[in-house]
Motif scaffolding. Structure first.
Motif, PDB file in Angstrom:
ATOM      1  N   LEU A  86      26.930  10.040  37.695  1.00  0.00           N
ATOM      2  CA  LEU A  86      27.300   9.361  38.956  1.00  0.00           C
ATOM      3  C   LEU A  86      26.873   7.901  38.980  1.00  0.00           C
ATOM      4  CD1 LEU A  86      26.442  12.110  41.617  1.00  0.00           C
ATOM      5  CD2 LEU A  86      28.647  11.652  40.534  1.00  0.00           C
ATOM      6  N   GLY A  87      27.037   7.231  37.883  1.00  0.00           N
ATOM      7  CA  GLY A  87      26.677   5.828  37.906  1.00  0.00           C
ATOM      8  C   GLY A  87      27.345   5.047  36.802  1.00  0.00           C
ATOM      9  N   SER A  88      27.733   3.848  37.097  1.00  0.00           N
ATOM     10  CA  SER A  88      28.203   2.876  36.133  1.00  0.00           C
ATOM     11  C   SER A  88      29.633   3.077  35.647  1.00  0.00           C
ATOM     12  CB  SER A  88      27.244   2.820  34.929  1.00  0.00           C
ATOM     13  OG  SER A  88      27.436   1.651  34.204  1.00  0.00           O
ATOM     14  N   SER A  89      30.252   4.186  35.988  1.00  0.00           N
ATOM     15  CA  SER A  89      31.697   4.331  35.763  1.00  0.00           C
ATOM     16  C   SER A  89      32.311   4.475  37.154  1.00  0.00           C
ATOM     17  CB  SER A  89      32.014   5.524  34.857  1.00  0.00           C
ATOM     18  OG  SER A  89      31.473   6.707  35.357  1.00  0.00           O
ATOM     19  N   SER A  90      33.545   4.102  37.316  1.00  0.00           N
ATOM     20  CA  SER A  90      34.063   3.850  38.662  1.00  0.00           C
ATOM     21  C   SER A  90      34.383   5.078  39.500  1.00  0.00           C
ATOM     22  CB  SER A  90      35.315   2.983  38.559  1.00  0.00           C
ATOM     23  OG  SER A  90      36.317   3.670  37.821  1.00  0.00           O
ATOM     24  N   GLU A  91      34.681   6.223  38.930  1.00  0.00           N
ATOM     25  CA  GLU A  91      35.177   7.334  39.731  1.00  0.00           C
ATOM     26  C   GLU A  91      34.154   7.889  40.719  1.00  0.00           C
ATOM     27  OE1 GLU A  91      34.799   7.416  36.438  1.00  0.00           O
ATOM     28  OE2 GLU A  91      33.398   9.038  36.084  1.00  0.00           O
ATOM     29  N   PHE A  92      32.869   7.799  40.417  1.00  0.00           N
ATOM     30  CA  PHE A  92      31.864   8.353  41.316  1.00  0.00           C
ATOM     31  C   PHE A  92      31.919   7.719  42.707  1.00  0.00           C
ATOM     32  CE2 PHE A  92      29.566   4.538  40.349  1.00  0.00           C
ATOM     33  CZ  PHE A  92      28.783   4.311  41.470  1.00  0.00           C
ATOM     34  N   SER A  93      32.351   6.482  42.777  1.00  0.00           N
ATOM     35  CA  SER A  93      32.320   5.765  44.051  1.00  0.00           C
ATOM     36  C   SER A  93      33.347   6.281  45.045  1.00  0.00           C
ATOM     37  CB  SER A  93      32.513   4.264  43.823  1.00  0.00           C
ATOM     38  OG  SER A  93      33.801   4.016  43.285  1.00  0.00           O
ATOM     39  N   SER A  94      34.320   7.068  44.592  1.00  0.00           N
ATOM     40  CA  SER A  94      35.324   7.594  45.516  1.00  0.00           C
ATOM     41  C   SER A  94      35.089   9.063  45.859  1.00  0.00           C
ATOM     42  CB  SER A  94      36.726   7.418  44.930  1.00  0.00           C
ATOM     43  OG  SER A  94      36.844   8.137  43.724  1.00  0.00           O
ATOM     44  N   LEU A  95      34.001   9.652  45.354  1.00  0.00           N
ATOM     45  CA  LEU A  95      33.697  11.041  45.683  1.00  0.00           C
ATOM     46  C   LEU A  95      32.952  11.133  47.007  1.00  0.00           C
ATOM     47  CD1 LEU A  95      32.370  12.362  42.247  1.00  0.00           C
ATOM     48  CD2 LEU A  95      34.661  12.640  43.196  1.00  0.00           C
ATOM     49  N   THR A  96      33.193  12.210  47.734  1.00  0.00           N
ATOM     50  CA  THR A  96      32.415  12.454  48.947  1.00  0.00           C
ATOM     51  C   THR A  96      31.023  12.926  48.544  1.00  0.00           C
ATOM     52  OG1 THR A  96      33.057  14.770  49.128  1.00  0.00           O
ATOM     53  CG2 THR A  96      34.488  13.150  50.230  1.00  0.00           C
ATOM     54  N   LEU A  97      30.104  12.922  49.481  1.00  0.00           N
ATOM     55  CA  LEU A  97      28.760  13.408  49.200  1.00  0.00           C
ATOM     56  C   LEU A  97      28.807  14.875  48.775  1.00  0.00           C
ATOM     57  CD1 LEU A  97      25.742  12.927  49.094  1.00  0.00           C
ATOM     58  CD2 LEU A  97      25.648  13.431  51.545  1.00  0.00           C
ATOM     59  N   SER A  98      29.655  15.654  49.415  1.00  0.00           N
ATOM     60  CA  SER A  98      29.809  17.066  49.060  1.00  0.00           C
ATOM     61  C   SER A  98      30.294  17.236  47.625  1.00  0.00           C
ATOM     62  CB  SER A  98      30.782  17.738  50.030  1.00  0.00           C
ATOM     63  OG  SER A  98      30.994  19.073  49.683  1.00  0.00           O
ATOM     64  N   GLU A  99      31.256  16.432  47.195  1.00  0.00           N
ATOM     65  CA  GLU A  99      31.753  16.490  45.813  1.00  0.00           C
ATOM     66  C   GLU A  99      30.657  16.088  44.818  1.00  0.00           C
ATOM     67  OE1 GLU A  99      36.491  15.571  46.269  1.00  0.00           O
ATOM     68  OE2 GLU A  99      35.087  13.900  46.561  1.00  0.00           O
ATOM     69  N   LYS A 100      29.870  15.084  45.181  1.00  0.00           N
ATOM     70  CA  LYS A 100      28.770  14.671  44.308  1.00  0.00           C
ATOM     71  C   LYS A 100      27.754  15.801  44.163  1.00  0.00           C
ATOM     72  CE  LYS A 100      29.148   9.774  45.371  1.00  0.00           C
ATOM     73  NZ  LYS A 100      28.525   8.590  45.945  1.00  0.00           N
ATOM     74  N   LYS A 101      27.450  16.482  45.275  1.00  0.00           N
ATOM     75  CA  LYS A 101      26.510  17.603  45.230  1.00  0.00           C
ATOM     76  C   LYS A 101      27.057  18.730  44.365  1.00  0.00           C
ATOM     77  CE  LYS A 101      24.319  16.899  49.744  1.00  0.00           C
ATOM     78  NZ  LYS A 101      24.161  17.484  51.102  1.00  0.00           N
ATOM     79  N   GLN A 102      28.348  19.015  44.478  1.00  0.00           N
ATOM     80  CA  GLN A 102      28.965  20.053  43.655  1.00  0.00           C
ATOM     81  C   GLN A 102      28.884  19.680  42.179  1.00  0.00           C
ATOM     82  OE1 GLN A 102      32.906  20.143  45.482  1.00  0.00           O
ATOM     83  NE2 GLN A 102      32.551  22.299  45.981  1.00  0.00           N
ATOM     84  N   TYR A 103      29.199  18.440  41.866  1.00  0.00           N
ATOM     85  CA  TYR A 103      29.162  17.970  40.481  1.00  0.00           C
ATOM     86  C   TYR A 103      27.762  18.125  39.902  1.00  0.00           C
ATOM     87  CZ  TYR A 103      29.402  14.716  36.538  1.00  0.00           C
ATOM     88  OH  TYR A 103      29.320  14.144  35.290  1.00  0.00           O
ATOM     89  N   LEU A 104      26.765  17.600  40.616  1.00  0.00           N
ATOM     90  CA  LEU A 104      25.389  17.693  40.129  1.00  0.00           C
ATOM     91  C   LEU A 104      24.909  19.140  40.087  1.00  0.00           C
ATOM     92  CD1 LEU A 104      23.828  14.648  42.008  1.00  0.00           C
ATOM     93  CD2 LEU A 104      24.459  14.776  39.586  1.00  0.00           C
ATOM     94  N   GLY A 105      25.316  19.929  41.080  1.00  0.00           N
ATOM     95  CA  GLY A 105      24.925  21.336  41.132  1.00  0.00           C
ATOM     96  C   GLY A 105      25.480  22.157  39.986  1.00  0.00           C
ATOM     97  N   ASN A 106      26.563  21.706  39.383  1.00  0.00           N
ATOM     98  CA  ASN A 106      27.138  22.369  38.219  1.00  0.00           C
ATOM     99  C   ASN A 106      26.603  21.803  36.911  1.00  0.00           C
ATOM    100  OD1 ASN A 106      29.656  24.351  38.528  1.00  0.00           O
ATOM    101  ND2 ASN A 106      29.525  23.047  40.330  1.00  0.00           N
ATOM    102  N   LEU A 107      26.486  20.485  36.830  1.00  0.00           N
ATOM    103  CA  LEU A 107      26.131  19.857  35.556  1.00  0.00           C
ATOM    104  C   LEU A 107      24.640  19.914  35.239  1.00  0.00           C
ATOM    105  CD1 LEU A 107      28.053  18.375  33.476  1.00  0.00           C
ATOM    106  CD2 LEU A 107      29.073  18.953  35.636  1.00  0.00           C
ATOM    107  N   ILE A 108      23.779  19.703  36.210  1.00  0.00           N
ATOM    108  CA  ILE A 108      22.345  19.689  35.914  1.00  0.00           C
ATOM    109  C   ILE A 108      21.861  21.053  35.410  1.00  0.00           C
ATOM    110  CG2 ILE A 108      20.034  19.415  36.910  1.00  0.00           C
ATOM    111  CD1 ILE A 108      21.176  17.018  38.470  1.00  0.00           C
ATOM    112  N   PRO A 109      22.235  22.169  36.052  1.00  0.00           N
ATOM    113  CA  PRO A 109      21.828  23.459  35.473  1.00  0.00           C
ATOM    114  C   PRO A 109      22.423  23.689  34.080  1.00  0.00           C
ATOM    115  CG  PRO A 109      22.492  23.758  37.746  1.00  0.00           C
ATOM    116  CD  PRO A 109      22.867  22.355  37.353  1.00  0.00           C
TER     117      PRO A 109
END
Length: 86
Positions: free
Chosen positions: A42-65
């Motif tokens: 979620l940083g330094s590439s452009s697509e993260f800036s258009s995600l909602t907070l909920s989408e960011k949480k889903q992304y991190l909730g899937n990738l970090i585990p």
């Protein structure tokens, strides 16, 4: 503290514009298997800036585990989206 190769990771989407979690996990395995020393999610590439907070949480909730402490993870906290803040 941090050293080596720590790339910003792009987010992959499916044909409907939804986050493709399987493809993102496959790409993460490729990066780890290639020997990166960490990743920046979620940083330094452009697509993260258009995600909602909920989408960011889903992304991190899937990738970090999925990463499962195999490498260090940095997470960008910038936001430009005014809608969908939960």
């Amino acid at each position: 503290m941090f050293k080596g190769i720590i790339p910003p990771v792009v987010i992959f989407f499916d044909q409907q514009g939804e986050i493709d979690f399987d493809l993102n996990k496959k790409h993460m395995d490729y990066l780890i298997d290639s020997g990166v020393d960490g990743v920046l999610l979620l940083g330094s590439s452009s697509e993260f800036s258009s995600l909602t907070l909920s989408e960011k949480k889903q992304y991190l909730g899937n990738l970090i585990p999925h990463i499962n402490n195999r490498i260090p993870v940095l997470v960008g906290v910038g936001n430009t989206v005014l809608k969908g803040i939960d």
